[in-house]
Design a protein around this motif. Structure first.
Motif, short mmCIF file in Angstrom:
data_model
loop_
_atom_site.label_atom_id
_atom_site.label_comp_id
_atom_site.label_asym_id
_atom_site.label_seq_id
_atom_site.Cartn_x
_atom_site.Cartn_y
_atom_site.Cartn_z
N THR A 301 0.84 -1.19 0.00
CA THR A 301 0.00 0.00 0.00
C THR A 301 0.88 1.25 0.00
N LEU A 302 0.55 2.20 -0.86
CA LEU A 302 1.31 3.44 -0.91
C LEU A 302 0.87 4.36 0.22
N ALA A 303 1.79 5.23 0.64
CA ALA A 303 1.46 6.23 1.67
C ALA A 303 0.39 7.16 1.13
N ALA A 304 -0.48 7.66 2.03
CA ALA A 304 -1.61 8.50 1.61
C ALA A 304 -1.13 9.82 1.01
N SER A 305 -1.94 10.35 0.11
CA SER A 305 -1.64 11.64 -0.52
C SER A 305 -1.67 12.76 0.52
N ARG A 306 -0.84 13.77 0.32
CA ARG A 306 -0.81 14.93 1.21
C ARG A 306 -1.49 16.15 0.60
N VAL A 307 -2.13 15.92 -0.54
CA VAL A 307 -2.83 17.02 -1.21
C VAL A 307 -4.08 17.39 -0.41
N THR A 308 -4.33 18.69 -0.23
CA THR A 308 -5.54 19.14 0.45
C THR A 308 -6.72 19.01 -0.51
N GLU A 309 -7.68 18.21 -0.13
CA GLU A 309 -8.85 17.99 -1.01
C GLU A 309 -9.67 19.28 -1.08
N PRO A 310 -10.31 19.54 -2.22
CA PRO A 310 -11.15 20.74 -2.33
C PRO A 310 -12.42 20.60 -1.49
N ASP A 311 -12.90 21.72 -0.98
CA ASP A 311 -14.19 21.74 -0.28
C ASP A 311 -15.26 22.02 -1.35
N LEU A 312 -15.91 20.95 -1.77
CA LEU A 312 -16.80 21.07 -2.93
C LEU A 312 -18.05 21.89 -2.62
N LYS A 313 -18.45 21.93 -1.35
CA LYS A 313 -19.66 22.69 -0.99
C LYS A 313 -19.45 24.19 -1.18
N SER A 314 -18.27 24.66 -0.83
CA SER A 314 -18.03 26.11 -0.91
C SER A 314 -17.28 26.51 -2.18
N ALA A 315 -16.95 25.53 -3.02
CA ALA A 315 -16.09 25.81 -4.17
C ALA A 315 -16.76 26.75 -5.17
N GLU A 316 -15.97 27.67 -5.71
CA GLU A 316 -16.45 28.53 -6.79
C GLU A 316 -16.27 27.79 -8.11
N ARG A 317 -17.28 27.92 -9.00
CA ARG A 317 -17.21 27.20 -10.27
C ARG A 317 -16.80 28.14 -11.40
N LEU A 318 -15.88 27.70 -12.21
CA LEU A 318 -15.44 28.47 -13.38
C LEU A 318 -15.44 27.55 -14.59
N THR A 319 -15.78 28.13 -15.76
CA THR A 319 -15.87 27.32 -16.97
C THR A 319 -14.77 27.72 -17.95
#
Ligand SMILES: [Cu+2]
Length: 462
Positions: A301-319
Motif C-alpha cells: 500500500t502506498l502512503a496516503a496523498s498529502r494534497v488538500t482535497e477541495p471543499d466542494l460545498k463552498s467551491a467557486e465554479r469556473l468554466t
C-alpha cells in the motif's frame, strides 16, 4: 566531481556567464547540463539528441520533503529552463520563461531548489520552444520516494514513452507542421519506450512490481493495458489511488503518468500494451528472473496523498471552453505595430489554431502577457469545468496544484488526483482543487503544438 570550472572550460566560446543566484555552499547541486548528445535510435545511426545527462531516459530519484537542488547549465544554442511537471513547488521554481523566471540563455546557469511535498512519479522538461526541445529528447524522469515505501516492491521500473521524428540518416525531421498543429498534432515516426522500439525490463518471479509509466511524448495518446498478470492502477500522475482499482485500460495523454502494480508470474513474462488502435501494440516486455520469493503476500500500500482535497460545498465554479482559436484583437494590433522586431523568435510562433475561452496565447513573450484566465483567492476551493468544443483530444495541465478529477459528461469515471486531465471531443470534465499555492500558474494543453499555437493561459492565485 562536477564544477563550474569544467562547464566554463567546455564553453570557452561563451564569454559572459551571469549566474542567476549563487548555489548554496552546503549542498552540492546535481548538474543538469542541457546540450547535444548522441543516442542510437536507428540501427547503426546516431541521433543528435538534446539531453541533461549522457543517459537517456534520465531517471533521478530524490526523497519526499527533503531539499532537491539541481543546477541547470545551458550549453544549447538557444535559451531554455526546467519546468518540474506536477511538483507543487514555489512559483519562482516553476521554470516558465518570462513568467516565473528569466530565460536561461546559452552559457548561463540557473539553480533550482525546492523540497517536493509529494512522493510519486514526475518528470521535467523545458517550457519554451518545447515542441523542438522536448522533441529532441530534453526531458528527465523525477521519482520522489517516500521513506515509508522503501523496499515495498521487489522491482521499481520506469517505462518512458517517447516518439521521435527522424529522417533515414538518424537526424531530426521538422518537429511541427501546420497540418499537425491544427489537428491532433505532428506524430513521431519512430515510437520508443526507454529509447527502444519495445522497452526491455525484468523482475523477480513472485515479487510485487511497481511499473511507473510516463508519457513523455509531445503528441501521442496511448491507452495502457497489461497482458500476462492481474494488474492494479495504484497512482495517477504520481498520486496514490485509494483504493487502487483493477487495471483494465487507462488512457495516458502527453505528460500523464500511471503507476501499475502486479505480481510477477514465475513462469512467463508480462507485456505492457497500448490498446489505442484496433490491434494492441507492445510497449514493453517484462521478463522474469528466477527467485526464491514466496508467491504470497498482499499488494503493498502506498502512503496516503498529502494534497488538500477541495471543499466542494463552498467551491467557486469556473468554466473554460477549449476551442479553435484566433489571434486576439489586442495581440493583432500589437503585432501590426511591432512586426517581429524585439520579439523572441524562439518563443513566439505566429500561428494560432487554438484558444481557451476565446483567447489564444501563442509562445510566452512577457511583452505579450495577457491578463489571467482567472484570479483565484488563496486558500479557496475551485471547480473548473473544462469543455472540449473541438474534434481533438486535449490533455489539460495546471501548474503548481494537484486537482481531483471529479466528473465527466461521458459517464462514470474513477475519481483520482492528477495534474493533467484528458478531455475528449464534446466532453465536459470537472476538476476540483484548493488554490493553496500563490503565484501565476500556467494552464495549457500538453499536446505541445496545441499549447504553442494558442491553447494556453494562466491563473493567478493571491
Ligand atoms: Cu490540445
Amino acid at each position: 566531481m562536477w564544477t563550474r570550472r569544467h562547464f566554463l572550460a567546455g564553453t570557452a566560446a561563451l564569454t559572459a556567464l551571469p549566474l542567476s543566484h549563487p548555489a548554496s555552499a552546503d549542498s552540492a547541486p546535481l548538474a543538469l547540463t542541457a546540450r547535444e548528445r548522441s543516442l542510437s535510435l536507428l540501427p547503426g545511426k546516431s541521433t543528435p539528441i538534446w539531453a541533461y545527462r549522457d543517459e537517456w531516459p534520465l531517471v533521478l530519484r530524490t526523497a519526499r520533503g527533503q531539499p532537491f537542488h539541481a543546477l541547470l547549465c545551458n550549453a544549447l544554442p538557444e535559451h531554455t529552463a526546467i519546468h518540474w511537471h506536477g511538483i507543487r513547488l514555489p512559483n519562482a521554481m516553476d521554470g516558465v520563461p518570462y513568467m516565473t523566471q528569466d530565460p536561461v540563455e546559452p552559457g548561463q546557469f540557473f539553480d533550482y531548489e525546492f523540497s517536493p511535498p509529494d512522493a510519486g512519479t514526475f518528470f521535467f522538461h523545458p517550457h519554451c520552444d518545447t515542441v523542438a526541445q522536448l522533441g529532441r529528447g530534453l526531458a528527465g524522469v523525477l521519482i520522489v520516494e517516500d521513506e515509508a515505501e522503501q523496499g515495498l516492491f521487489a522491482a521499481d521500473l520506469v517505462c518512458a514513452i517517447k516518439d521521435w521524428r527522424l529522417t533515414d540518416d538518424g537526424s531530426f525531421d521538422v518537429f511541427s507542421t501546420d497540418k499537425g498543429a491544427a489537428r491532433a498534432g505532428t506524430f513521431g515516426n519512430l515510437e520508443t519506450v526507454n529509447g527502444r522500439p519495445v522497452g526491455q525490463l525484468e523482475a523477480l518471479a513472485n515479487g510485487w512490481v511497481r511499473l511507473r509509466v510516463l508519457n513523455l511524448d509531445v503528441t501521442r495518446i496511448v491507452v495502457l493495458a497489461l497482458d500476462g498478470a492481474e494488474a492494479f492502477l495504484i497512482a495517477t500522475d504520481g498520486n496514490p489511488l485509494q483504493p487502487p482499482v483493477p487495471l483494465k485500460t487507462w488512457p495516458l495523454g502527453p505528460a500523464m503518468r500511471a503507476d501499475i502494480a502486479f505480481r510477477m508470474p514465475a513462469q512467463s513474462g508480462v507485456k505492457l500494451q497500448n490498446v489505442w488502435g484496433a490491434k494492441p501494440e507492445v510497449l514493453a516486455e517484462i521478463s522474469v528472473i528466477e527467485s526464491a520469493l514466496p508467491a504470497i503476500g498482499p499488494m503493498p500500500t502506498l502512503a496516503a496523498s498529502r494534497v488538500t482535497e477541495p471543499d466542494l460545498k463552498s467551491a467557486e465554479r469556473l468554466t473554460f471552453d477549449l476551442t479553435a482559436g484566433h489571434v486576439s484583437p489586442e495581440l493583432e494590433a500589437w503585432l501590426k505595430e511591432n512586426g517581429n522586431l524585439g520579439l523572441d523568435a524562439v518563443c513566439l510562433p505566429q500561428r494560432t489554431f487554438w484558444a481557451i475561452n476565446g483567447k489564444s496565447w501563442p509562445g510566452q513573450s512577457h511583452k505579450l502577457k495577457p491578463p489571467p484566465l482567472a484570479e483565484l483567492k488563496l486558500g479557496r476551493s475551485y471547480v473548473f469545468e473544462l469543455f472540449n468544443g473541438t474534434p481533438h483530444q486535449h490533455p489539460m495541465h495546471l501548474h503548481g496544484h494537484t486537482f481531483r478529477v471529479l466528473k465527466s459528461s461521458k459517464g462514470e469515471i474513477v475519481s483520482h488526483l492528477a495534474d493533467t486531465v484528458l478531455v475528449a471531443p464534446k466532453e465536459r470534465v470537472e476538476i476540483g482543487f484548493t488554490a493553496d499555492n500563490p503565484g501565476e500558474w500556467m494552464m495549457h494543453c500538453h499536446i505541445v503544438e496545441h499549447q504553442e499555437t494558442g491553447m494556453m493561459g494562466y491563473v493567478r492565485v493571491a
